[in-house]
Enzyme design. Sequence first.
Site, mmCIF file in Angstrom:
data_model
loop_
_atom_site.group_PDB
_atom_site.id
_atom_site.type_symbol
_atom_site.label_atom_id
_atom_site.label_comp_id
_atom_site.label_asym_id
_atom_site.label_seq_id
_atom_site.Cartn_x
_atom_site.Cartn_y
_atom_site.Cartn_z
ATOM 1 C CB VAL A 9 -0.968 0.030 1.207
ATOM 2 C CG1 VAL A 9 -2.010 -1.075 1.097
ATOM 3 C CG2 VAL A 9 -0.222 -0.064 2.520
ATOM 4 C CB SER A 10 0.527 4.506 -1.548
ATOM 5 O OG SER A 10 0.410 3.870 -2.796
ATOM 6 C CB THR A 11 -0.224 6.300 2.920
ATOM 7 O OG1 THR A 11 -1.559 5.780 2.971
ATOM 8 C CG2 THR A 11 -0.069 7.195 1.702
ATOM 9 C CD GLN A 14 -3.220 3.518 1.021
ATOM 10 O OE1 GLN A 14 -2.042 3.315 0.751
ATOM 11 N NE2 GLN A 14 -4.124 3.813 0.118
#
Length: 187
Positions: A9-11, A14
């Site tokens: 996931v990007s952050t 998340q």
Amino acid sequence: MTLYGYARVSTGDQDLSVQEAALRAAGCQVIRSEKKTGTQREGRSELNILLQFLRAGDTLVISRIDRLARSLKDLQDLVHELKIKGVTLKATEQPVDTSTATGKAFFDMLGVFAEFETNLRRERQMEGIAAAKQRGVYTGRKPKIDPDEVRRLHLEEKLSPSVIARRLGIARSSVYRSLPGTHGVET
């Protein structure tokens, strides 16, 4: 043949649990997960560990190809590395299986759309920033360097650029830019 899973996931806020559950359900014995952007490969230590560990006959399983990379070039580079090693790539939510001609074709199409989505998001972000600047809402990052303080330390306290840089936690080159007439020569 061993199935290895990769979730991303990007952050930090998340959740990886849905991807990890899908990878376990697909039969992955080992799952590596990380919370990093997919727009670049640097800093993605879990992916790099997997890439070093994979051997001929293994399969790398992901939930969707945008979890692996957000640019077509990175995606193609990764698949090329996997192919050289004799490793196939499969996605649980998309008909991607690089061991088949159809899977490879679908993979290439999805890669184009993943990059397109990233580019659209970047354009929308830039448009939003431009609109906010016009309204006077967005002023950008606050400057880290106070040129007046740099000049005061240099002229009043007679500190050298190196000492000023250390004290303010900035680069010495930034000090020189704030001191007209020093031309990179420490005084």
